[in-house]
Scaffold this active site. Structure first.
Site, PDB file in Angstrom:
ATOM      1  N   CYS A 632      47.297 -68.357  27.724  1.00  0.00           N
ATOM      2  CA  CYS A 632      48.134 -67.197  28.051  1.00  0.00           C
ATOM      3  C   CYS A 632      49.630 -67.457  27.929  1.00  0.00           C
ATOM      4  CB  CYS A 632      47.838 -66.711  29.467  1.00  0.00           C
ATOM      5  SG  CYS A 632      46.126 -66.198  29.701  1.00  0.00           S
ATOM      6  N   HIS A 888      47.971 -57.145  28.259  1.00  0.00           N
ATOM      7  CA  HIS A 888      48.228 -58.583  28.120  1.00  0.00           C
ATOM      8  C   HIS A 888      47.555 -59.113  26.862  1.00  0.00           C
ATOM      9  CE1 HIS A 888      48.459 -62.809  28.781  1.00  0.00           C
ATOM     10  NE2 HIS A 888      47.379 -62.971  29.530  1.00  0.00           N
ATOM     11  N   CYS A 918      50.341 -67.720  34.708  1.00  0.00           N
ATOM     12  CA  CYS A 918      49.257 -68.682  34.871  1.00  0.00           C
ATOM     13  C   CYS A 918      48.627 -68.901  33.504  1.00  0.00           C
ATOM     14  CB  CYS A 918      48.231 -68.179  35.878  1.00  0.00           C
ATOM     15  SG  CYS A 918      47.402 -66.650  35.422  1.00  0.00           S
ATOM     16  N   GLY A 920      45.085 -70.358  31.390  1.00  0.00           N
ATOM     17  CA  GLY A 920      43.679 -70.690  31.481  1.00  0.00           C
ATOM     18  C   GLY A 920      43.424 -72.189  31.522  1.00  0.00           C
TER      19      GLY A 920
END
Length: 933
Positions: A632, A888, A918, A920
């Site tokens: 991400c 996203h 955050c 993954g």
């Protein structure tokens, strides 16, 4: 060489462009659309060296004078300055139309002005190495070799072949010749004694610009108001109640034409400089000293200079007791509405906010300032203080400004009759100057700015009176950091002085040791790395080698499988955003050396198709492309990678981008099966746990209620809807024309996608409370409080500040630093909770110094918890909504956040922001940015 804009101290500018046989200097204030030959002049410049420069063993003592042993020359095309081998002359002049301007009464003055502006450009080029290699120094280490003085040779060619011109230019100080004899040649056209002329940088910087800058007289029959290139063709903006200023604006349009009172304003359109008069002496407190010239009037700007490394004008004006804010009449750097590029012209009168008494009240009551000045208290005290300064006969009070915004207070005084003179041998020199000062605005502190105003004050003192040999400051001995900055700027500590109220270090700089303002700024820029020192003031400091963003945009983000981008491949999304980046930024794509593209789902990393997309967008085959995958944070990682490449000197200009087509590539196939080795490891195997399941578990373990999550998600929708309705995303979104298959009819249509389609009206925490949980029967996470599956692309253009300024590109903001952190995979959502403090700790910046936090809303649970645990006020978190509301696209989000952050900071008047997310498998990333607007 690329076109270069030279900004003159009176606010005007010239564009220097390569032409056949030389360089053309075009006066930007006369860029008329109907002129076949724009007003300006052409110079021929080349680098020339001799046989001894090529062969250290070459020895011909007769070569310079003996015609039987002629000097062997090697001529090269000019690329960058050399220490002493560059030569130039003005080959031709293109005057403005006589229909519009009366020709200059003094052609010599006009030529001198053009030569001075040419030298201004030349001595702002990168300084060559000062070390000289000779037979004697050939084996000496480089830094220990003797130093030469930077100079440029003036050739007796072109318009410089006039019979009497060179003698006049010599008297003005623009040329020097070591052949100081009369000469034996009777023919005065032979040029004897004028063959080897030059000017040094040191001498150039000690000449007053007022000797050379003047204006051409407008012709009374000239239709000046039809000139779109004139800085002030719109007379409606002129203040109606000041006829003198209105007349000044009306009368002064044209070449080198400051429109308002100031150091270059002249009703005669001739230079405003006059040499100092013979001294007349008097006594003050039993000290004999010359009678001092009267300072400028209250509020009058008496010095201005453009600082290329900061992209702003510094100016000094006399302080004023007026109850109204003084009107600033100096130059400012601002982008005209027509182009968006910087144009540096004298400003129309602009108010400066507080009046000077209120400014001093604000500054003197700061603990940092009051500790050294002791003038804190009510406004009446600062008013009395300022009045005393204005009535002092041996000093005058000064307000310093950056682009017209006051930032500090200074006093320029004559040392001999000041208290300081009593402590000096013979009372100091009769023309020595001293400076007191304070910087009141936090954003304008820092070593580079200190050096800018220090060098400018010294520059004023040395050019205001050629008899001034020393400039002094006497800071208190415990002001260690400022003393260090003074030493770096060229001052030396002569001794300490015990005044009744303080112990001071006497810091002095001599005229003979002062080279130029540019040299000192370059030295300080290399000596200090203020951003590494930390603190908000340090990161706000502008440096030539800052990594800046000049353009940041994205496509609309649309719903995966349902939106208008569902049928568009990731490669085409990327090609679209890169095409728009070239168009909107104005960058020459051939200057971009590398493009990093963040993407999570693209097969094979997307490397092949992304390279093809860049070629389709218009980048040449010389521009490299690569893909980046850190889940991400892939988009942010791509931007940071490019920033670090530029910082390391690997490239000059690059693009950090991100793209994801979740409609076509999202699903179970995006994660490969684990081998027995990986799946047997107790921690490694948790990397495959779906993020929704992880977030559900985390919400339960940390007691994050569904009510709180739904309220946070509803707020994201509501903020995004309001922002969309107000058009707040318009600057960061580029429309995209794509083919779209209507899911109902199957018909393929061409559509123009202009906005995010995930933003919906009527979303409340109550409506979200009706949605069924997605990952556990009694869970709290569902489709309404998690980020949307989306399609989209984003791109960010980066380069050094110096590069952006040389290309006249607008600067959105500066990349400061980033941090990456990792934690157990099952705690994936807590990445920002660890990455943000790590980042701020590295920079020594408190959390409350950040104006906006753009934290990716992967799930309401993790974003809400991280913000609350860090103690971030919720009004600072995603003020225009987040991924819950408008999606996203995994690889695109990190680059998207940059443009969103800069727009948000501008709207709230903030400067410093953080982007974070955050990541993954248990990671987090954060970056810090400073906005400019």
């Amino acid at each position: 060489m690329a076109p270069y804009i030279a900004y003159l101290p009176n606010g005007q500018s010239v564009t220097v462009s390569p032409v056949f046989g030389g360089l053309f200097f075009k006066a930007n204030s006369l860029s008329t659309h109907h002129s076949a030959f724009p007003p300006g002049w052409t110079i021929v410049i080349h680098s020339e060296d001799d046989e001894e420069d090529h062969n250290p063993d070459y020895d011909s003592p007769k070569a310079s004078k003996d015609p039987l042993h002629p000097r062997k020359h090697h001529i090269h095309r000019y690329v960058t300055p050399t220490l002493k081998n560059d030569g130039l002359f003005i080959s031709s002049i293109s005057n403005p139309s006589s229909i519009e301007f009366i020709p200059a009464k003094s052609p010599t003055r006009q030529i001198a002005m053009m030569l001075w502006a040419t030298l201004w450009w030349y001595f702002h080029q990168p300084e060559p190495s000062p070390q000289i290699t000779t037979n004697a120094s050939a084996k000496t280490p480089e830094l220990g070799k003797p130093k030469g003085e930077w100079r440029v040779n003036i050739k007796r060619e072109g318009i410089f072949r006039g019979r009497n011109l060179l003698q006049k230019l010599e008297r003005m100080g623009l040329i020097v010749s070591e052949e100081s004899s009369v000469g034996a040649e009777a023919n005065d056209r032979s040029g004897e004694g004028w063959q080897e002329m030059f000017i040094t940088r040191r001498a150039f910087w000690q000449m007053d610009a007022r000797i050379f800058l003047f204006t051409l007289v407008p012709n009374v029959n000239s239709p000046l108001q039809s000139r779109p290139g004139s800085p002030h063709h719109n007379s409606s903006t002129t203040p109606p109640n000041d006829q003198a200023e209105a007349n000044a604006v009306a009368a002064s349009q044209g070449l080198w034409a400051p429109p308002l009172p100031g150091p270059f304003a002249s009703g005669s359109r001739l230079p405003t400089y006059f040499p100092p008069p013979p001294p007349v002496y008097t006594f003050s407190n039993n000290v004999r000293h010359p009678i001092r010239p009267k300072p400028p009037r209250q509020g009058e700007v008496f010095y201005s200079r453009y600082i290329p490394s900061l992209g702003q004008y510094i100016s000094f004006r006399v302080a004023s007791l007026s109850p109204k804010p003084p009107v600033y009449t100096g130059p400012i750097a601002h982008p005209p509405p027509s182009t968006g590029f910087p144009e540096h012209t004298p400003a129309l009168p602009i108010p400066t906010g507080l009046n000077d008494v209120d400014l001093l009240h604000k500054w003197m009551n700061q603990p940092r300032v009051s500790r050294f000045w002791g003038e804190q208290g009510p406004p009446s005290r600062q008013e009395a203080f300022l009045k005393a300064g204005l009535e002092n006969r041996h000093s005058f009070p000064v307000i310093a400004c950056w682009d017209g915004k006051p930032f500090g207070y200074f006093e320029i005084y004559w040392v001999r009759e000041d208290t300081l003179g009593k402590y000096l041998d013979n009372g100091g020199g009769p023309w020595d100057r001293g400076i007191h000062g304070l910087v009141g605005e936090e954003e304008f502190r820092g070593p580079h700015r200190v050096s800018a105003w220090l060098s400018s004050l010294v520059h004023f003192c040395f050019t205001h009176d050629a008899r001034t040999e020393n400039v002094m400051l006497e800071p208190r001995v415990d002001n260690c950091r400022f003393i260090e900055q003074l030493q770096t700027a060229g001052f030396y500590k002569e001794k300490e002085i015990a005044f009744p109220h303080k112990q001071s270090a006497l810091m002095k700089i001599k005229r003979e040791a002062w080279e130029s303002t540019r040299a000192r700024l370059d030295q300080v820029s290399g000596h200090f790395s203020s951003k590494q020192e930390g603190g908000r003031a340090a990161i706000l400091e502008k440096q030539p080698d800052d990594i800046v963003v000049t353009c940041a945009l994205r496509t609309p983000f649309t719903r995966g499988g349902r939106g208008f981008l569902k049928d568009t491949p990731a490669s085409d999304l990327l090609a679209g955003v890169l095409t728009a980046l070239i168009s909107r930024s104005g960058i020459d794509p051939a200057l971009v050396e590398d493009i990093a593209v963040g993407s999570v789902l693209a097969p094979g990393g997307g490397a092949t198709e992304f390279r093809a997309a860049a070629l389709v967008a218009g980048f040449p085959d010389a521009t490299a492309v690569r893909s980046v995958n850190r889940q991400c944070s892939s988009g942010l990682q791509a931007v940071v990678d490019v920033a670090n490449q530029i910082k390391a000197g690997m490239i000059e200009i690059g693009v950090g981008a991100g793209v994801e087509s979740m409609s076509t590539q999202y699903g179970p196939a995006a994660v490969s099966d684990f081998s027995p080795l990986l799946s047997s490891h107790p921690i490694a195997k948790t990397c495959t746990v779906p993020m929704g399941v992880l977030s559900e578990k985390m919400a339960q373990d940390l007691s994050i209620s569904r009510t709180a999550q739904d309220a946070f998600a509803a707020s994201s929708y509501q903020k995004a809807l309001r922002a969309q309705q107000l058009g707040l995303f318009n600057d960061e979104i580029t429309p995209l024309t794509v083919k779209w298959e209507d899911p109902k009819s199957g018909e393929v249509k061409e559509v123009v996608v202009t906005k995010d389609d995930g933003v919906r009206e009527g979303i409340t925490s109550e409506s979200l409370g009706k949605i069924k949980p997605a990952f556990a029967e009694n869970g709290s996470i569902h489709a309404g409080n998690a980020s949307q599956i989306s399609d989209g692309a984003s791109a960010v253009l980066l380069m050094k500040r110096s590069t952006a300024l040389s290309l006249s590109l607008p600067i959105l903001g500066t990349y400061i630093a980033s941090a990456i952190t990792a934690l157990p995979p099952l705690l994936m959502g807590l990445g920002p909770l660890h990455a943000i403090p790590k980042l701020l700790s590295k920079l020594n910046i408190p959390l409350d110094a950040i104006d906006i936090f753009e934290i990716n809303e992967a799930f309401a649970s993790q974003c809400l918890y991280c913000a609350q645990k860090l103690g971030i006020p919720m009004e600072k978190v995603n003020p225009a909504g987040g991924a819950i509301a408008w999606g996203h696209p995994l690889g695109a989000t990190g680059a998207r956040q940059v443009g969103t952050l800069f727009g948000g900071l501008k709207r709230v008047g903030g400067r410093v922001g953080v982007t974070s997310m955050c990541v993954g498998t248990g990671m987090g990333m954060a970056a810090l940015w400073v906005a400019e607007y």
